[in-house]
Write a protein that holds these residues in place. Structure first.
Motif, PDB file in Angstrom:
ATOM      1  N   LEU A   1       0.811  -1.113  -0.081  1.00  0.00           N
ATOM      2  CA  LEU A   1      -0.013  -0.072  -0.117  1.00  0.00           C
ATOM      3  C   LEU A   1       1.024   1.127  -0.102  1.00  0.00           C
ATOM      4  O   LEU A   1       0.625   2.111  -0.865  1.00  0.00           O
ATOM      5  N   SER A   2       1.681   1.348   0.787  1.00  0.00           N
ATOM      6  CA  SER A   2       2.814   2.574   0.993  1.00  0.00           C
ATOM      7  C   SER A   2       3.369   2.832  -0.436  1.00  0.00           C
ATOM      8  O   SER A   2       3.449   3.716  -0.750  1.00  0.00           O
ATOM      9  N   THR A   3       3.944   1.620  -1.011  1.00  0.00           N
ATOM     10  CA  THR A   3       4.632   1.694  -2.318  1.00  0.00           C
ATOM     11  C   THR A   3       3.781   2.252  -3.443  1.00  0.00           C
ATOM     12  O   THR A   3       4.096   3.235  -4.160  1.00  0.00           O
ATOM     13  N   TYR A   4       2.458   1.665  -3.399  1.00  0.00           N
ATOM     14  CA  TYR A   4       1.638   2.120  -4.530  1.00  0.00           C
ATOM     15  C   TYR A   4       1.261   3.686  -4.161  1.00  0.00           C
ATOM     16  O   TYR A   4       0.949   4.588  -5.179  1.00  0.00           O
ATOM     17  N   ALA A   5       1.061   3.790  -2.936  1.00  0.00           N
ATOM     18  CA  ALA A   5       0.497   5.399  -2.790  1.00  0.00           C
ATOM     19  C   ALA A   5       1.758   6.212  -3.202  1.00  0.00           C
ATOM     20  O   ALA A   5       1.448   7.340  -3.881  1.00  0.00           O
ATOM     21  N   VAL A   6       3.084   6.091  -2.973  1.00  0.00           N
ATOM     22  CA  VAL A   6       4.209   6.727  -3.501  1.00  0.00           C
ATOM     23  C   VAL A   6       4.179   6.720  -5.104  1.00  0.00           C
ATOM     24  O   VAL A   6       4.300   7.809  -5.466  1.00  0.00           O
ATOM     25  N   ALA A   7       3.890   5.708  -5.531  1.00  0.00           N
ATOM     26  CA  ALA A   7       4.145   5.486  -7.107  1.00  0.00           C
ATOM     27  C   ALA A   7       2.692   6.489  -7.556  1.00  0.00           C
ATOM     28  O   ALA A   7       3.133   7.412  -8.480  1.00  0.00           O
ATOM     29  N   LEU A   8       1.727   6.415  -6.909  1.00  0.00           N
ATOM     30  CA  LEU A   8       0.628   7.287  -7.494  1.00  0.00           C
ATOM     31  C   LEU A   8       0.805   8.497  -7.338  1.00  0.00           C
ATOM     32  O   LEU A   8       0.527   9.638  -8.091  1.00  0.00           O
TER      33      LEU A   8
ATOM     34  N   ALA B   1       3.863  10.273  -7.107  1.00  0.00           N
ATOM     35  CA  ALA B   1       4.745  10.610  -7.892  1.00  0.00           C
ATOM     36  C   ALA B   1       4.175  11.059  -9.413  1.00  0.00           C
ATOM     37  O   ALA B   1       4.817  11.795 -10.201  1.00  0.00           O
ATOM     38  N   ASN B   2       3.079  10.008  -9.868  1.00  0.00           N
ATOM     39  CA  ASN B   2       2.779  10.283 -11.223  1.00  0.00           C
ATOM     40  C   ASN B   2       1.520  11.056 -11.210  1.00  0.00           C
ATOM     41  O   ASN B   2       0.995  11.317 -12.230  1.00  0.00           O
ATOM     42  N   GLY B   3       1.220  11.841 -10.054  1.00  0.00           N
ATOM     43  CA  GLY B   3       0.192  12.853 -10.168  1.00  0.00           C
ATOM     44  C   GLY B   3      -1.286  12.175  -9.901  1.00  0.00           C
ATOM     45  O   GLY B   3      -2.281  12.873 -10.458  1.00  0.00           O
ATOM     46  N   GLU B   4      -1.353  11.060  -9.877  1.00  0.00           N
ATOM     47  CA  GLU B   4      -2.808  10.330  -9.670  1.00  0.00           C
ATOM     48  C   GLU B   4      -3.226  10.565  -8.352  1.00  0.00           C
ATOM     49  O   GLU B   4      -3.255   9.485  -7.604  1.00  0.00           O
ATOM     50  N   TYR B   5      -3.723  11.698  -8.016  1.00  0.00           N
ATOM     51  CA  TYR B   5      -4.046  12.266  -6.551  1.00  0.00           C
ATOM     52  C   TYR B   5      -5.291  11.717  -6.174  1.00  0.00           C
ATOM     53  O   TYR B   5      -5.330  11.193  -5.044  1.00  0.00           O
ATOM     54  N   GLU B   6      -6.212  11.366  -6.958  1.00  0.00           N
ATOM     55  CA  GLU B   6      -7.541  10.906  -6.381  1.00  0.00           C
ATOM     56  C   GLU B   6      -7.249   9.475  -6.147  1.00  0.00           C
ATOM     57  O   GLU B   6      -7.747   9.263  -5.017  1.00  0.00           O
ATOM     58  N   MET B   7      -6.625   8.601  -6.824  1.00  0.00           N
ATOM     59  CA  MET B   7      -6.475   7.275  -6.268  1.00  0.00           C
ATOM     60  C   MET B   7      -5.464   7.125  -5.107  1.00  0.00           C
ATOM     61  O   MET B   7      -5.478   6.509  -4.313  1.00  0.00           O
ATOM     62  N   PHE B   8      -4.602   8.263  -5.012  1.00  0.00           N
ATOM     63  CA  PHE B   8      -3.622   8.266  -4.134  1.00  0.00           C
ATOM     64  C   PHE B   8      -4.530   8.655  -2.736  1.00  0.00           C
ATOM     65  O   PHE B   8      -4.143   7.796  -1.572  1.00  0.00           O
ATOM     66  N   ARG B   9      -5.484   9.588  -2.750  1.00  0.00           N
ATOM     67  CA  ARG B   9      -6.161   9.842  -1.519  1.00  0.00           C
ATOM     68  C   ARG B   9      -7.024   8.424  -0.918  1.00  0.00           C
ATOM     69  O   ARG B   9      -7.112   8.341   0.252  1.00  0.00           O
TER      70      ARG B   9
END
Length: 352
Positions: free
Chosen positions: A298-305, A307-315
């Motif tokens: 989860l934490s790695t996926y959050a970092v990748a999101l 970094a790629n500007g995928e803020y909705e999925m990041f939140r």
């Protein structure tokens, strides 16, 4: 192998059983009445009888249905495709169904030892192969596997009492980190111990990155198939800014098991650290798809999101983490706050 001496007494199969003579009864009068222009030569007749006998033997020894036979026959091909876990698991399931098939059990044992699935190798020997008669070549291989597994089990048993070791706040009953290290180094001098496994355990006790890398490399030289070893090497190399080596180890792990979540996560962090953000996201998405509940995934996926500007999925992922009682802390929080770069987050020790 809880009682090795008792099990040693049960070993059988020093070679092949003696084959009884094959006798073909011939009725001369009936043969003379048959309108066949020739008689089958006795040697060919014996050969055909032997073939029929072998066919009947194989029909008993090998899986019965075409689907089951494919599992048996295509196990190596599945491993080549990076589906090692599935190949071993399928063979293990099939071997449970046909426990008397020594050919199937020996194949499972051989591939388990080859790929580092030692627990399955142990159960295959204990549950299906002890007491079975083996061909000479299988018996020799079987004996070698026994010796290798005994060293592995010896090492596991020897270190099992070391953990958890005491830290500065723990009670005095558990051994300290230094005491554990000293005992492992002593075990490394014993020839009846699995050295690769001991080096791997040592890497989890050491704190200095250079020493950890050394221990892991020693383990890799002795047994590269040890479970989790390539991923751990990849992570430590990435932390030390040895990114090319880190990538090589992660690629090796994924060639062996393309659905290895930790290997996918390791590759994601390498791609993110080197600025290949889209690939970093791709690998982390695959790891998340396979295991969406793991905290480190989860934490790695959050970092990748992020970094790629995928803020909705990041939140959404942050909310998921919060629901699990997990929240970004330390360097992860600093990265999300903009106080740390990706390179500084993933690389601890820069090469000179």
């Amino acid at each position: 192998m809880n009682d090795r001496e008792e099990q040693e007494d049960k070993r059988e199969g020093e070679g092949l059983d003696e084959l009884g003579e094959l006798v073909i009864a011939e009725d001369e009068e009936e043969l003379e009445q048959e309108p066949i222009p020739f008689r089958l030569p006795p040697k060919i007749a014996l050969f055909l009888v032997a073939v029929v006998g072998l066919t009947l033997y194989c029909s008993i020894q090998l899986p019965k249905t075409m689907k089951e036979y494919k599992v048996y026959k295509q196990a190596e091909a599945l491993i080549e495709k990076g589906e090692t876990s599935a190949a071993i698991s399928n063979l293990d399931e099939l071997s449970n169904k046909y426990p008397d098939s020594t050919d199937l059990s020996m194949k499972l044992l051989r591939l388990s030892m080859q790929e580092g699935y030692y627990s399955i190798a142990v159960s295959t020997i204990n549950d299906r192969l002890y007491g079975q008669k083996l061909f000479a070549v299988d018996h020799e291989r079987f004996t070698g596997y026994i010796e290798q597994l005994e060293r592995h089990l010896n090492a596991q048993a020897a270190v099992s009492g070391f953990f958890p070791f005491a830290d500065d706040q723990a009670n005095d009953e558990a051994p300290s980190r230094d005491e554990v290290k000293a005992q492992i180094y002593q075990l490394l001098d014993q020839s009846d111990m699995d050295q690769a496994y001991l080096y791997y355990v040592l890497s989890g006790v050491e704190e200095d990155l250079d020493t950890i890398l050394w221990a892991l490399q020693e383990s890799y030289e002795l047994d590269p198939e040890l479970a989790g070893l390539r991923v751990k090497l990849s992570v430590i190399c990435r932390r030390m800014d040895r990114l090319e080596e880190a990538s090589q180890y992660a690629e090796e792990a994924l060639r062996k098991e393309r659905r290895d979540v930790e290997a996918l996560r390791a590759m994601s962090t390498i791609k993110l650290a080197t600025g290949d953000l889209s690939e970093g996201l791709r690998y982390s998405e695959e790891a998340y798809r396979l295991n969406p509940d793991a905290e480190n995934v989860l934490s790695t996926y959050a970092v990748a999101l992020y970094a790629n500007g995928e803020y909705e999925m990041f939140r959404s992922i942050l909310d998921d983490m919060a629901n699990k009682g997990e929240s970004p802390e330390g360097n992860l929080r600093r990265y999300f706050n903009g106080d740390m770069s990706l390179q500084d987050y993933y690389i601890e020790k820069r090469m000179n």
